[in-house]
Design an enzyme around this catalytic site. Structure first.
Site, short mmCIF file in Angstrom:
data_model
loop_
_atom_site.label_atom_id
_atom_site.label_comp_id
_atom_site.label_asym_id
_atom_site.label_seq_id
_atom_site.Cartn_x
_atom_site.Cartn_y
_atom_site.Cartn_z
N GLY A 1 59.18 36.64 52.03
CA GLY A 1 58.27 36.42 50.90
C GLY A 1 56.83 36.39 51.37
O GLY A 1 56.03 35.58 50.92
N ALA A 2 56.51 37.32 52.27
CA ALA A 2 55.19 37.28 52.91
C ALA A 2 54.15 38.12 52.18
O ALA A 2 53.02 38.23 52.62
CB ALA A 2 55.31 37.75 54.36
N GLY B 1 51.29 34.61 47.80
CA GLY B 1 51.31 33.16 47.78
C GLY B 1 51.37 32.49 49.14
O GLY B 1 50.64 32.85 50.07
N TYR C 1 66.52 25.91 39.38
CA TYR C 1 65.52 25.81 40.44
C TYR C 1 65.71 24.51 41.23
O TYR C 1 65.73 24.53 42.47
CB TYR C 1 64.10 25.86 39.84
CG TYR C 1 63.03 25.83 40.90
CD1 TYR C 1 62.83 26.93 41.74
CD2 TYR C 1 62.22 24.71 41.09
CE1 TYR C 1 61.85 26.92 42.73
CE2 TYR C 1 61.24 24.69 42.07
CZ TYR C 1 61.06 25.79 42.89
OH TYR C 1 60.10 25.78 43.88
N SER D 1 61.12 22.16 48.01
CA SER D 1 60.12 21.69 47.04
C SER D 1 60.44 20.25 46.70
O SER D 1 61.58 19.80 46.86
CB SER D 1 60.22 22.54 45.76
OG SER D 1 59.57 21.89 44.69
N GLY E 1 53.73 32.40 51.43
CA GLY E 1 54.27 33.19 52.54
C GLY E 1 53.21 34.06 53.21
O GLY E 1 53.16 34.16 54.44
N1 NAP Z 1 53.70 27.33 44.39
C1 NAP Z 1 54.11 26.07 44.43
O1 NAP Z 1 53.44 25.16 43.88
C2 NAP Z 1 55.41 25.71 45.10
C3 NAP Z 1 55.79 24.35 45.08
C4 NAP Z 1 56.97 24.01 45.73
C5 NAP Z 1 57.73 24.96 46.39
N2 NAP Z 1 57.33 26.28 46.38
C6 NAP Z 1 58.17 27.25 47.10
O2 NAP Z 1 57.35 28.05 47.92
C7 NAP Z 1 57.97 29.31 48.16
C8 NAP Z 1 56.94 30.41 47.99
O3 NAP Z 1 56.51 30.40 46.64
P1 NAP Z 1 55.07 30.90 46.13
O4 NAP Z 1 54.52 29.80 45.29
O5 NAP Z 1 54.27 31.42 47.25
O6 NAP Z 1 55.54 32.06 45.13
P2 NAP Z 1 55.05 33.58 44.92
O7 NAP Z 1 53.56 33.67 44.90
O8 NAP Z 1 55.80 34.04 43.71
O9 NAP Z 1 55.59 34.33 46.22
C9 NAP Z 1 56.97 34.55 46.40
C10 NAP Z 1 57.20 35.55 47.48
O10 NAP Z 1 58.62 35.81 47.55
C11 NAP Z 1 58.81 37.21 47.39
N3 NAP Z 1 60.06 37.53 46.68
C12 NAP Z 1 60.38 37.24 45.40
N4 NAP Z 1 61.59 37.74 45.11
C13 NAP Z 1 62.04 38.37 46.22
C14 NAP Z 1 63.20 39.09 46.55
N5 NAP Z 1 64.18 39.29 45.65
N6 NAP Z 1 63.33 39.60 47.79
C15 NAP Z 1 62.35 39.45 48.71
N7 NAP Z 1 61.22 38.77 48.46
C16 NAP Z 1 61.06 38.25 47.23
C17 NAP Z 1 57.62 37.70 46.59
O11 NAP Z 1 57.47 39.09 46.75
P3 NAP Z 1 56.69 40.03 45.68
O12 NAP Z 1 55.29 40.14 46.22
O13 NAP Z 1 57.44 41.31 45.76
O14 NAP Z 1 56.77 39.37 44.34
C18 NAP Z 1 56.51 36.88 47.24
O15 NAP Z 1 56.13 37.44 48.46
C19 NAP Z 1 59.16 29.38 47.21
O16 NAP Z 1 60.35 29.12 47.94
C20 NAP Z 1 58.89 28.25 46.21
O17 NAP Z 1 60.09 27.71 45.69
C21 NAP Z 1 56.18 26.66 45.74
#
Ligand code: NAP
Length: 290
Positions: free
Chosen positions: A18-19, A22, A171, A146, A24
């Site tokens: 997920g790099a 966001g 989730y 999370s 990653g």
């Molecule tokens: N944001 C928050 O406040 C928060 C809080 C608690 C926990 N988290 C956790 O943090 C982690 C990262 O989340 P984020 O907030 O950075 O979200 P994000 O901006 O939606 O980024 C998610 C990343 O995962 C990739 N991804 C999604 N579906 C995929 C798939 N089927 N195969 C491969 N890669 C995939 C996305 O790729 P694309 O570029 O192709 O979409 C993107 O690079 C998650 O595990 C989330 O549960 C986030």
């Protein structure tokens, strides 16, 4: 030219899922700046290549891009094969990819999307890379969970929300599963040179949940966004667990704000963790290793 040897992660190969966006992306960027050879994993080749290019241009370690839709076990297995062929050592695996879907979707394998991507993908990828991590030891597995784990419940009777689906329930369950997996992995890794830790990144301004947001999310996120952490701040705990020298022996812990925290009582239930491990092994066709 910089002298790479002065950087703390020089010589370390780090895989970040997920790099492309966001947390990653900021994690991959931060570790590359510390001299790591970063392998960015994304599902979209163009976005992934662009991410790798941008991190490379920011100038530090080596950056490679690999592609896989991690919700597909076939693609995930191909990815693992490619990584094992390409890299004789893997020092750190960061299971970061994850998401939220307000309505129920199924994957190419016919599995509920949240469970498949947020839990089964890190479970399977880690297991497929585990021997290489062990051979590379000291090595680290970092899984982005999370605080939603605190509201999670593993419903073994309806793991995939076939009878009743709610985005929040799916989730929360998946983020509790990240912890049960991490703690069970830690128990299984006992006596090896590989650590397993999980974390809450904070509330971070990303594209999180944007594919299929719920009503509350559509209303609240724009209001909350100014108060959210930046992606660099959100990546700090992942980077810390992946790199801090004083955490070399620390395993089986949950971190927030770079500090170990207690997670929910349910997350420490070893019987549930063992059961979830077995169910997950069955769902991913993983050969039992004992
Ligand atoms: N944001 C928050 O406040 C928060 C809080 C608690 C926990 N988290 C956790 O943090 C982690 C990262 O989340 P984020 O907030 O950075 O979200 P994000 O901006 O939606 O980024 C998610 C990343 O995962 C990739 N991804 C999604 N579906 C995929 C798939 N089927 N195969 C491969 N890669 C995939 C996305 O790729 P694309 O570029 O192709 O979409 C993107 O690079 C998650 O595990 C989330 O549960 C986030």
């Amino acid at each position: 030219m910089q002298h790479g040897h002065s950087k703390p992660m020089t010589g370390k190969t780090v895989v970040v899922t997920g790099a492309t966006g966001g947390i990653g992306r900021a994690t991959a960027h931060g570790l590359a700046m510390m001299g790591a050879h970063v392998i960015v994993i994304g599902r979209d080749p163009k976005r992934t290549d662009e991410t790798a290019k941008e991190i490379r241009a920011a100038g530090s370690g080596k950056v490679d891009a690999f592609f896989a839709d991690l919700s597909s076990q076939t693609q995930l297995r191909s990815l693992a094969d490619e990584l094992l062929t390409a890299f004789p050592r893997i020092d750190v695996l960061i299971n970061n990819a994850g998401g939220y879907w307000n309505t129920r979707h199924t994957t190419a394998d016919g599995l509920e999307h949240t469970f498949a991507l947020n839990h089964l993908a890190p479970f399977l990828l880690t297991n497929l890379l585990l021997k290489r991590l062990q051979l590379s030891g000291p090595a680290r597995v970092v899984t982005v969970s999370s605080n939603a784990q605190a509201m999670g419940r593993i419903n073994f009777n309806d793991l995939q929300g076939e009878h009743a689906y709610s985005g929040a329930r799916a989730y929360n369950q998946s983020k509790l599963a990240n912890l049960l997996f991490t703690y069970e992995l830690d128990r299984r890794l006992h006596g090896t040179d590989v650590t397993a830790n999980a974390l809450h990144p904070g509330m971070v301004s990303t594209g999180f949940g944007a594919e299929d947001p719920g009503r509350a999310q559509r209303l609240l996120v724009p209001i909350l966004r100014p108060f959210m952490l930046t992606t660099a701040q959100g990546a700090a705990t992942s980077i810390h667990i992946a790199s801090a020298p004083d955490l070399a022996q620390v395993s089986g812990r949950f971190f927030a704000k770079r500090t170990p925290r207690r997670s929910s009582a349910a997350s420490y239930d070893a019987a549930t963790a063992a059961k979830l491990w077995n169910v997950s092994a069955e769902m991913t066709g993983l050969t039992p290793t004992g």
